[in-house]
Design a protein around this motif. Sequence first.
Motif, PDB file in Angstrom:
ATOM      1  N   ILE A  46       5.332  34.000   2.175  1.00  0.00           N
ATOM      2  CA  ILE A  46       6.763  33.804   1.932  1.00  0.00           C
ATOM      3  C   ILE A  46       7.159  32.355   2.216  1.00  0.00           C
ATOM      4  N   SER A  47       6.611  31.780   3.286  1.00  0.00           N
ATOM      5  CA  SER A  47       7.025  30.430   3.675  1.00  0.00           C
ATOM      6  C   SER A  47       6.364  29.339   2.838  1.00  0.00           C
ATOM      7  N   VAL A  48       5.237  29.628   2.228  1.00  0.00           N
ATOM      8  CA  VAL A  48       4.531  28.614   1.445  1.00  0.00           C
ATOM      9  C   VAL A  48       5.324  28.188   0.204  1.00  0.00           C
ATOM     10  N   PRO A  49       5.889  29.098  -0.599  1.00  0.00           N
ATOM     11  CA  PRO A  49       6.696  28.625  -1.733  1.00  0.00           C
ATOM     12  C   PRO A  49       7.945  27.855  -1.315  1.00  0.00           C
ATOM     13  N   ILE A  50       8.524  28.233  -0.185  1.00  0.00           N
ATOM     14  CA  ILE A  50       9.683  27.500   0.318  1.00  0.00           C
ATOM     15  C   ILE A  50       9.268  26.083   0.692  1.00  0.00           C
ATOM     16  N   ALA A  51       8.095  25.956   1.321  1.00  0.00           N
ATOM     17  CA  ALA A  51       7.587  24.626   1.675  1.00  0.00           C
ATOM     18  C   ALA A  51       7.307  23.799   0.426  1.00  0.00           C
ATOM     19  N   PHE A  52       6.830  24.439  -0.637  1.00  0.00           N
ATOM     20  CA  PHE A  52       6.596  23.721  -1.885  1.00  0.00           C
ATOM     21  C   PHE A  52       7.899  23.165  -2.429  1.00  0.00           C
ATOM     22  N   ALA A  53       8.948  23.977  -2.393  1.00  0.00           N
ATOM     23  CA  ALA A  53      10.253  23.533  -2.902  1.00  0.00           C
ATOM     24  C   ALA A  53      10.826  22.406  -2.049  1.00  0.00           C
ATOM     25  N   VAL A  54      10.644  22.480  -0.738  1.00  0.00           N
ATOM     26  CA  VAL A  54      11.134  21.413   0.141  1.00  0.00           C
ATOM     27  C   VAL A  54      10.376  20.112  -0.126  1.00  0.00           C
ATOM     28  N   GLY A  55       9.076  20.227  -0.327  1.00  0.00           N
ATOM     29  CA  GLY A  55       8.267  19.032  -0.529  1.00  0.00           C
ATOM     30  C   GLY A  55       8.405  18.401  -1.891  1.00  0.00           C
ATOM     31  N   VAL A  56       8.733  19.186  -2.909  1.00  0.00           N
ATOM     32  CA  VAL A  56       8.805  18.639  -4.263  1.00  0.00           C
ATOM     33  C   VAL A  56      10.072  17.808  -4.454  1.00  0.00           C
ATOM     34  N   PHE A  57      11.012  17.907  -3.554  1.00  0.00           N
ATOM     35  CA  PHE A  57      12.278  17.180  -3.690  1.00  0.00           C
ATOM     36  C   PHE A  57      12.092  15.665  -3.800  1.00  0.00           C
ATOM     37  N   PRO A  58      11.275  15.013  -2.956  1.00  0.00           N
ATOM     38  CA  PRO A  58      11.137  13.554  -3.090  1.00  0.00           C
ATOM     39  C   PRO A  58      10.468  13.101  -4.389  1.00  0.00           C
ATOM     40  N   SER A  80      10.711  14.814  -7.349  1.00  0.00           N
ATOM     41  CA  SER A  80      11.290  15.506  -8.508  1.00  0.00           C
ATOM     42  C   SER A  80      11.830  14.537  -9.550  1.00  0.00           C
ATOM     43  N   GLY A  81      12.296  13.373  -9.142  1.00  0.00           N
ATOM     44  CA  GLY A  81      12.731  12.359 -10.090  1.00  0.00           C
ATOM     45  C   GLY A  81      14.032  12.677 -10.791  1.00  0.00           C
ATOM     46  N   GLN A 112      20.110  15.596  -9.175  1.00  0.00           N
ATOM     47  CA  GLN A 112      19.026  15.884  -8.235  1.00  0.00           C
ATOM     48  C   GLN A 112      18.618  17.353  -8.301  1.00  0.00           C
ATOM     49  N   ILE A 113      19.613  18.235  -8.406  1.00  0.00           N
ATOM     50  CA  ILE A 113      19.316  19.674  -8.485  1.00  0.00           C
ATOM     51  C   ILE A 113      18.583  19.987  -9.785  1.00  0.00           C
ATOM     52  N   MET A 114      19.018  19.384 -10.888  1.00  0.00           N
ATOM     53  CA  MET A 114      18.330  19.604 -12.164  1.00  0.00           C
ATOM     54  C   MET A 114      16.899  19.070 -12.122  1.00  0.00           C
ATOM     55  N   GLY A 115      16.686  17.939 -11.473  1.00  0.00           N
ATOM     56  CA  GLY A 115      15.336  17.406 -11.323  1.00  0.00           C
ATOM     57  C   GLY A 115      14.458  18.315 -10.483  1.00  0.00           C
ATOM     58  N   LEU A 116      15.050  18.902  -9.422  1.00  0.00           N
ATOM     59  CA  LEU A 116      14.304  19.820  -8.561  1.00  0.00           C
ATOM     60  C   LEU A 116      13.921  21.084  -9.317  1.00  0.00           C
ATOM     61  N   VAL A 117      14.862  21.664 -10.062  1.00  0.00           N
ATOM     62  CA  VAL A 117      14.583  22.888 -10.824  1.00  0.00           C
ATOM     63  C   VAL A 117      13.534  22.610 -11.894  1.00  0.00           C
ATOM     64  N   VAL A 171       7.917  22.997 -13.856  1.00  0.00           N
ATOM     65  CA  VAL A 171       6.732  22.316 -14.386  1.00  0.00           C
ATOM     66  C   VAL A 171       5.517  22.553 -13.485  1.00  0.00           C
ATOM     67  N   HIS A 172       5.739  22.634 -12.177  1.00  0.00           N
ATOM     68  CA  HIS A 172       4.638  22.784 -11.220  1.00  0.00           C
ATOM     69  C   HIS A 172       4.435  24.232 -10.789  1.00  0.00           C
ATOM     70  N   ALA A 173       4.841  25.182 -11.608  1.00  0.00           N
ATOM     71  CA  ALA A 173       4.726  26.594 -11.235  1.00  0.00           C
ATOM     72  C   ALA A 173       3.282  27.023 -11.033  1.00  0.00           C
ATOM     73  N   GLY A 174       2.357  26.431 -11.754  1.00  0.00           N
ATOM     74  CA  GLY A 174       0.944  26.784 -11.581  1.00  0.00           C
ATOM     75  C   GLY A 174       0.437  26.460 -10.185  1.00  0.00           C
ATOM     76  N   TRP A 175       0.787  25.264  -9.688  1.00  0.00           N
ATOM     77  CA  TRP A 175       0.401  24.909  -8.318  1.00  0.00           C
ATOM     78  C   TRP A 175       1.091  25.814  -7.312  1.00  0.00           C
ATOM     79  N   LEU A 176       2.348  26.123  -7.582  1.00  0.00           N
ATOM     80  CA  LEU A 176       3.110  26.997  -6.686  1.00  0.00           C
ATOM     81  C   LEU A 176       2.472  28.372  -6.598  1.00  0.00           C
ATOM     82  N   TYR A 177       2.129  28.949  -7.744  1.00  0.00           N
ATOM     83  CA  TYR A 177       1.501  30.271  -7.740  1.00  0.00           C
ATOM     84  C   TYR A 177       0.109  30.229  -7.126  1.00  0.00           C
ATOM     85  N   GLY A 178      -0.625  29.153  -7.383  1.00  0.00           N
ATOM     86  CA  GLY A 178      -1.965  29.030  -6.810  1.00  0.00           C
ATOM     87  C   GLY A 178      -1.948  28.969  -5.288  1.00  0.00           C
ATOM     88  N   GLY A 179      -1.063  28.164  -4.733  1.00  0.00           N
ATOM     89  CA  GLY A 179      -0.964  28.078  -3.277  1.00  0.00           C
ATOM     90  C   GLY A 179      -0.472  29.367  -2.651  1.00  0.00           C
TER      91      GLY A 179
END
Length: 190
Positions: free
Chosen positions: A80-92, A94-95, A103-108, A113-121
């Motif tokens: 549960i905490s790993v996907p949340i950590a991915f979202a927190v880390g992708v913020f810097p 996200s561009g 910023q929110i649109m860049g994060l989403v 785009v990185h859903a594969g890494w998210l699901y893999g982790g």
Amino acid sequence: MYRVRVRSVPPVVLALRRFPNPRLTGIGAGLFAALTMFVLACVDRLLFDGSELVYGLLFLPVSALTALWVRPADLVTAPISVPIAFAVGVFPISGGSEGVGGQIMGLVTALAVHAGWLYGGTLIAGLIASVRKVRQMRARRRYVLAQGAQGSQGRGAAPRRAPRAAAASAAAAKPVRAAAGAAARRPQRP
């Protein structure tokens, strides 16, 4: 005469035992993963200009470490905490454009785009947590069976009645007597 068989431990196992083995609570594991991913994303942005590949590759070992270091009582929190950590880390990395909405649109967009890494982790953390839970359940079962075998050898042939069963039978008998007594004491209406 008894012979003692001594098994030698492989050097790889000895080297792995020297690594730190913290036991984090569920919240601690989530904070560890989130802070680590945020710091790694900042380093990725500085050194590799926000490379998605580098961030994704760094996310996989952080997911594994989170699942390995969480304590056994909080194993369910690792996936549960790993996907949340991915979202927190992708913020810097996200561009997003200027402003809160950009910023929110860049994060989403970065999360999509990185859903594969998210699901893999998340899969790695879930598998490690599941394997640890199964091993914990097997160890508990072996312990209970060993205690039962040890207890049956020490006592006589007659097994003792469990205290819970005795209390349950006593509790089942009380309402019958109480109901009979309550019916006898009920006042009669005129």
